[in-house]
Design a protein around this motif. Sequence first.
Motif: not given
Length: 462
Positions: A303-317, A408-411
Amino acid sequence: MFKKQPQAPLKDYSIGTAFLYGSNITRLSALIFGLGNLCHKQIAKGLCFLVTEILYIYYMVVFGANSIVNFISLGTKQQEEVFNEKLGIYEYVLGDNSMLCLLYGVITIFVTLVLILFMIASVKSAYFVEYEVKRGKKPATFKQDLFSLKDDKVHISLLTLPTLGIVMFTIVPLVFMIFIAFTNYDKHHLPPGKLFEWVGFENFKNIFSMGSGAGNIGKTFFPVLGWTLVWAFFATFTNYFLGMILALVINRKDTKWKGFWRFNFALSIAIPAFVSLLTMRTIFSESGPMNVLLRELGVISHNYSVPFWSDGTLAKIMVILVNIWIGVPFTMLNHTGILQNIPNDLYEAADVEGASPIVKFFRITLPYMLFVTGPYLITTFIGNINNFNVIFLLTGGGPVKLDYYFAGETDLLVTWLYKLTMTEKDYKMGSVIGIMIFIISAVFSLIAYRRTAAYKNEEAFQ
């Protein structure tokens, strides 16, 4: 008649020399174009200058003077709704269009600059023919002037049309967009329904302000600028050094099937980058194959998904890692060609001295690569500052941050500019950000390039 004064430097026909050493006829050629040529019987050439001046005067009387007035005011009459008593309906009465006022004003300014160039050419031409007559030479005929355009003045024939194209389709629109930064042109002042006006440096003050209200722009600008520079640094140097390492490994004498390995890595280049980026976006989405695989392996709960694109820090990485996947094959091929051209004598001399592979890399390979690719590194860094595709296609600039002003955070600055202009219609701030991107890119490029070995020693690697 020539005045008794020192001789002008030979072959110096600059505007300053013409006014200093020329006759009154030469000086009057600045007011009456072609006068000097007409007085020395260069009728056709003199008429060309004179007709140009007459056309400019006609343009200014009919259109240009009004354009300058409107450029200063950006329009005074706003479109309004008026009730037509005869028809019993409301009608729109057209007013001024601030955007057209600005555009026509810019065009008129450039037309005036062109006239100034013709004025300088008129004076210089008058002084040239005057100087030639003084030396006892016969003034060139119009036919000879035309023939010179195929000989010693061929550069004028070849470059005039491209230069006009650059001015009309690049410089004029660029100046137009720069002027917008000094207005309040946005969705609340959208012509032709509304007029916008000059506001001076107010938009620049807002973008550097950290206060409330419009200061939200400042609270967004600096974080976005910081991330833009961080992104550009990692996107440039991860690809550069990883591509170099990959090229070195494949280029080793002991590596077999070199062509096979290069082909495998170069195969990804055959796939359009936007296809790879959209594929990666799907793979790492919340319901994508990567999250499904992690659930099946028991790494994460069902019931969990890794937020690759919805978490700011993780999306930047993630955008940096995906960019490595996209970019390393290009740099690998580029470095391969350079590595194969490093003189073997340098390595042989190092072997005689008993240098280790690490010493040879830092004393020979890396300095040679930086010498050759220094300008390439700079252009790549600037390109990554403006790398619209990777960010827009992977994250769209998200995840959204409420504290930011439509960003957004990755803009990056360039994707934020896109949102401000295309979505929010905040053209004034889009123009300001475009100017800031230009200043940052230009200053960095000039400083960095002047510090490269390729600039300091253009002849050869030492």
